[in-house]
Structures are given as C-alpha cells and as structure tokens.
Design a protein around this motif. Structure first.
Motif, PDB file in Angstrom:
ATOM      1  N   THR A 105       0.821  -1.211   0.000  1.00  0.00           N
ATOM      2  CA  THR A 105       0.000   0.000   0.000  1.00  0.00           C
ATOM      3  C   THR A 105       0.859   1.267   0.000  1.00  0.00           C
ATOM      4  O   THR A 105       0.569   2.229  -0.716  1.00  0.00           O
ATOM      5  N   HIS A 134      -3.711   6.359   8.108  1.00  0.00           N
ATOM      6  CA  HIS A 134      -2.387   5.796   8.407  1.00  0.00           C
ATOM      7  C   HIS A 134      -1.352   6.766   7.830  1.00  0.00           C
ATOM      8  O   HIS A 134      -1.614   7.434   6.825  1.00  0.00           O
ATOM      9  N   SER A 136       0.951   6.333   5.972  1.00  0.00           N
ATOM     10  CA  SER A 136       1.272   6.102   4.551  1.00  0.00           C
ATOM     11  C   SER A 136       0.245   6.724   3.622  1.00  0.00           C
ATOM     12  O   SER A 136       0.451   6.746   2.406  1.00  0.00           O
ATOM     13  N   VAL A 184     -10.884   1.410   5.426  1.00  0.00           N
ATOM     14  CA  VAL A 184     -11.092   1.060   6.840  1.00  0.00           C
ATOM     15  C   VAL A 184      -9.908   1.617   7.630  1.00  0.00           C
ATOM     16  O   VAL A 184      -8.756   1.438   7.236  1.00  0.00           O
ATOM     17  N   ALA A 213      -5.753  -1.029   2.569  1.00  0.00           N
ATOM     18  CA  ALA A 213      -4.951  -2.013   3.312  1.00  0.00           C
ATOM     19  C   ALA A 213      -5.774  -2.802   4.329  1.00  0.00           C
ATOM     20  O   ALA A 213      -5.609  -4.016   4.460  1.00  0.00           O
ATOM     21  N   GLN A 214      -6.672  -2.115   5.042  1.00  0.00           N
ATOM     22  CA  GLN A 214      -7.421  -2.815   6.093  1.00  0.00           C
ATOM     23  C   GLN A 214      -8.782  -3.323   5.633  1.00  0.00           C
ATOM     24  O   GLN A 214      -9.448  -4.045   6.374  1.00  0.00           O
ATOM     25  N   HIS A 236       0.329  -8.811   2.304  1.00  0.00           N
ATOM     26  CA  HIS A 236       0.524  -9.427   3.629  1.00  0.00           C
ATOM     27  C   HIS A 236      -0.646  -9.187   4.579  1.00  0.00           C
ATOM     28  O   HIS A 236      -0.698  -9.790   5.654  1.00  0.00           O
TER      29      HIS A 236
HETATM   30  N1  PLP Z   1      -2.683   1.803   5.391  1.00  0.00           N
HETATM   31  C1  PLP Z   1      -3.209   1.177   6.432  1.00  0.00           C
HETATM   32  C2  PLP Z   1      -4.611   1.532   6.837  1.00  0.00           C
HETATM   33  C3  PLP Z   1      -2.481   0.220   7.130  1.00  0.00           C
HETATM   34  O1  PLP Z   1      -3.020  -0.383   8.176  1.00  0.00           O
HETATM   35  C4  PLP Z   1      -1.163  -0.067   6.702  1.00  0.00           C
HETATM   36  C5  PLP Z   1      -0.337  -1.031   7.449  1.00  0.00           C
HETATM   37  O2  PLP Z   1      -0.483  -1.232   8.617  1.00  0.00           O
HETATM   38  C6  PLP Z   1      -0.663   0.596   5.596  1.00  0.00           C
HETATM   39  C7  PLP Z   1      -1.443   1.523   4.964  1.00  0.00           C
HETATM   40  C8  PLP Z   1       0.711   0.344   5.090  1.00  0.00           C
HETATM   41  O3  PLP Z   1       0.780  -0.900   4.479  1.00  0.00           O
HETATM   42  P1  PLP Z   1       2.174  -1.485   3.999  1.00  0.00           P
HETATM   43  O4  PLP Z   1       3.119  -1.321   5.153  1.00  0.00           O
HETATM   44  O5  PLP Z   1       1.877  -2.900   3.674  1.00  0.00           O
HETATM   45  O6  PLP Z   1       2.598  -0.690   2.816  1.00  0.00           O
END
Ligand code: PLP
Length: 417
Positions: A105, A134, A136, A184, A213-214, A236
């Motif tokens: 993500t 998040h 990210s 989510v 992601a969630q 994952h």
């Molecule tokens: N967005 C959400 C809502 C997440 O929970 C996570 C990971 O916990 C991420 C993004 C980031 O995912 P990744 O580390 O697999 O890129």
C-alpha cells in the motif's frame, strides 16, 4: 466455540477450528500458552497453501519474468500474470492491465502522489486527507505538497471515530485536487463511505485515492461500484507474503501518467536520443518484481475466495460485537473508535495503565496484540491519548480468543490495583 454463532440464514458460518488448522504458526505455543494472535491488522499469518505456493515456486519454477524464452521463465511469467488476474477479480477491476504490482500500500500511494499528483498540482491546490489516515496516506501527500506548493488539509472525525461528512463538504472546493481516504481505519476500525466520498470529490473535479490495506481482508471490494480513481492494498494483510501488493487505477489516468521509476521491463525502446515506455501495466513495474511473493499471493486470493468474503465479513461483524461487549466489562476500559460502521478492530485504553505495559503483560499469557500509535498519530492526538492497545480480528479468531484477551486484561487490572 468453533463457528460463528447465529449467522443470518443463507450465510454459512466459518468453521474457525478448521481454519485454524490451515495456519501452521497458530499451532505453536507462546510463553507456555496456545497462541492467540490478535494482530492481523499489522500483518496476517499465512496458511499452508500460501507457504506451499512460495516453496513450490522456488523449487519448481524459479526464473525471472517476461524476459526469457526458456521453459522456467515462461512458467514464472504465467504464475505472475495469473496472480494479476486474480487481483483484478478480487477488486472487480475492469481490466487486468490496470492492476499494477507494487511492494504494498505504501508504495502504491507514493506512486500516485509522485506520478499523478506531482506533475499536476500547483501552489494553492488542496489535498484532503482524513484525520484517521495511516501515515502512509498522509506523508506521501505532504511530500508532494512540499514539491508543488499544494496544501494538505485534514477532514475531521466525530467523537465515535466516524468521518465528518459535513466537514468534507465544507472543505471541498474547486481547489481540491485529491481526496485521500482509507477504506477502513487501522486504528479505529471505522469503515468509510467511499462511494459517497468519491461522488462528492468528483463533483469538484477531484480524484479519490483509497487506501484499502485494512479493507481487503474483510470485505468484497468492487472498485467499479466504489467509483474511486485509485485503490491500493498489500498482500501481507490478506494472508499473502510481504513485499507484494497492488495498485488499481483507472486506465485513463494510468495511461496519462509518466513512469515513476525507470529501469528494466518498463520500456519500449531505450536510446541516448530518448526512451519510450511500455504499455500498461509494465510502464509502472521497473525492475525484477517479487515473483515468489506473487506466487504466494495468488494462493492467498484463492484461499480467501474459497472461504467467501461475505462469510468473512459476517464472521468479522459478529466477533466484533462480542468483543466490544466483553471488553466493556473490563473496569476502566475505554474503547477508541465506536462508529456504528466499523470492522474487526478493537482499540482501547485502560485507565492508569500504559498500553505498552498491557501489551507486555498479555504477551506473557500468549496473547499477541499491538500497542502504540499504529502509524496514525493524528488519530491519537484527536482522542487525546499517546497510544492505544489494539486487538484485530480475523478468520481464525473466535470467542475463546476474545475471552483469553479479557481474562488477561483482568489480570493486568489486578496487577495495577
Ligand atoms: N494503510 C493502512 C490503513 C495500514 O493499516 C497499513 C499497514 O499497517 C498501511 C497503509 C501500510 O501498508 P504497507 O506497510 O503494507 O505498505
């Protein structure tokens, strides 16, 4: 308790006892107890079928993709492309070429920020993100804002963790270019109304970028029904390997976007007079991808589809209700995130006890939960807490797992008086 009780007629409950046997790691003991794994929002455990698919890839088919005429390279390419098609079906994308392999993500959102937004944004343009994102789905937008002079603005959330749709409307304007929203929330469990948000964003000419992601492990996803422009998720979190995931984007955008990274496999031709780019999806897939991971992720899609996402969603819902009621029996426990629309995440604090202490003590009882800010510091600030304890629920959890958590929390309570 083996199965989800009282499922509505027509949706057969999951057989949790059987599912648990699919996960080798769940057979192990932790600190002398049967492991209760309640940290699937951080990463899911992998069923044997996924582990076997990865092993089979390396034992039988390992080669680089798209480059060789030899048998192994063709087999590896076939496995890699078959997973792309499974990913398309998983999110109901119109075209397989719109499914871009990424590490996860995080990489997907950075790709959109750098390749869609960076060439388009001007000083004063606005990127709306929700307060519950998040990191990210915040930081890549802050980076592109610094690069372009655009501004990142947060959309407020209510006291129960529901997105404030009036605030969304108040902030949307002709300056808005991007609305970035999690399907989510990983820290609250709130499910956001993506179709509504995408419609509102479109009405001012903005795109909607969804961090899935969630959501991916919990719901059937249909990007066409959601009406968003980009959708990102990580392998994952859906029982697949780490280091592999997908970005879905509308063809009209992907075709118009420049490549993000340059290298092998993404070109049509290269010369010192200039290079030209390969068609989708290769244009965005520079370098050797995680082919073994793709093999495992294909098996994960099959596994999840075999169980049925509607059954998973139902299981999740019922376990969440049970978990919510049981946790509220613990003296001094405050749930953070109580939106009526939420999925299997239970975030909470216990009066007078630091979340890290709780995490450490329940680990002694073999219960794996997460503590901290969950890469969502603005949410912690919104609720006035430095951190929470988070139990996240999935297909191999049942009421007995919740009971073990509650029992352990009662022990923590007693210890702290
Ligand atoms: N967005 C959400 C809502 C997440 O929970 C996570 C990971 O916990 C991420 C993004 C980031 O995912 P990744 O580390 O697999 O890129």
């Amino acid at each position: 308790m083996n199965a989800t009780p009282s499922s509505p007629p027509g949706i057969a409950p999951l057989d949790v006892e059987r599912i648990r046997r699919d996960f080798p790691l769940l057979k192990r003991q932790v600190n002398g107890h049967r492991l209760v794994y309640l940290d699937s929002a951080a990463t899911t455990q992998r069923p044997s079928v996924v582990i076997d698919a990865v092993r089979d890839f390396y034992e039988q088919h390992n080669a680089n993709v798209h480059r060789g005429v030899h048998q192994l390279s063709q087999e590896a390419t076939a496995i890699f492309e078959a997973t792309r098609e499974k990913a398309r079906a998983f999110v109901n994308a119109p075209e397989v070429a719109e499914m871009i392999y990424v590490r996860g993500t995080t990489e997907a959102i950075n790709l959109v920020a750098q390749s869609w937004a960076r060439p388009r944004l001007k000083p004063g343009d606005e990127i709306l993100v929700t307060t519950m994102e998040h990191h990210s789905n915040i930081v890549p937008w802050q980076l592109v804002a610094e690069q372009t002079g655009a501004v990142v603005r947060p959309i407020a959330i209510d006291d129960d963790g529901t997105l404030d749709l009036d605030d969304l409307d108040a902030r949307l304007s002709e300056r808005t270019r991007v609305v970035a929203v999690g399907h989510v929330s990983n820290s609250l469990g709130t499910v956001n109304p993506i179709a509504h948000i995408a419609k509102r964003a479109r009405s001012v000419g903005a795109i909607t970028v969804v961090d899935g992601a969630q959501a991916a492990p919990h719901y059937p996803i249909d990007v066409q029904a959601l009406g968003c422009d980009f959708y990102a998720f990580s392998g994952h979190k859906v029982f697949g390997p780490t280091g592999v995931g997908f970005l879905w984007g509308r063809r009209e955008w992907l075709d118009a976007m420049p490549p993000w990274m340059g290298g092998g496999d993404m070109i049509n031709s290269v010369s010192f007079q200039g290079s030209t780019w390969a068609p989708l999806p290769s244009k965005f897939e520079a370098g050797t991808p995680n082919v073994g991971g793709a093999a495992g992720l294909g098996a994960a899609f099959d596994y999840v589809s075999g169980l049925g996402l509607d059954r998973i969603a139902q299981h999740d819902h019922e376990l969440l209700q049970y978990g919510t009621a049981r946790l509220l029996e613990v003296d001094g426990l405050r749930l953070i995130g109580t939106s009526p629309k939420k999925t299997g995440i239970l975030s909470f604090v216990l009066a007078g006890i630091h979340p890290h202490d709780i995490g450490t003590i329940v680990d002694r009882d073999g219960v794996a939960i997460r503590t901290g800010h969950h890469c969502a510091q603005p949410v912690m600030e919104r609720f006035g807490v430095p951190a929470t304890v988070r139990a996240s629920l999935t297909i191999h959890n049942d009421r007995a797992d919740i009971d073990r958590l509650v029992e352990s929390l009662e022990g923590v309570r007693r210890m702290f008086g």
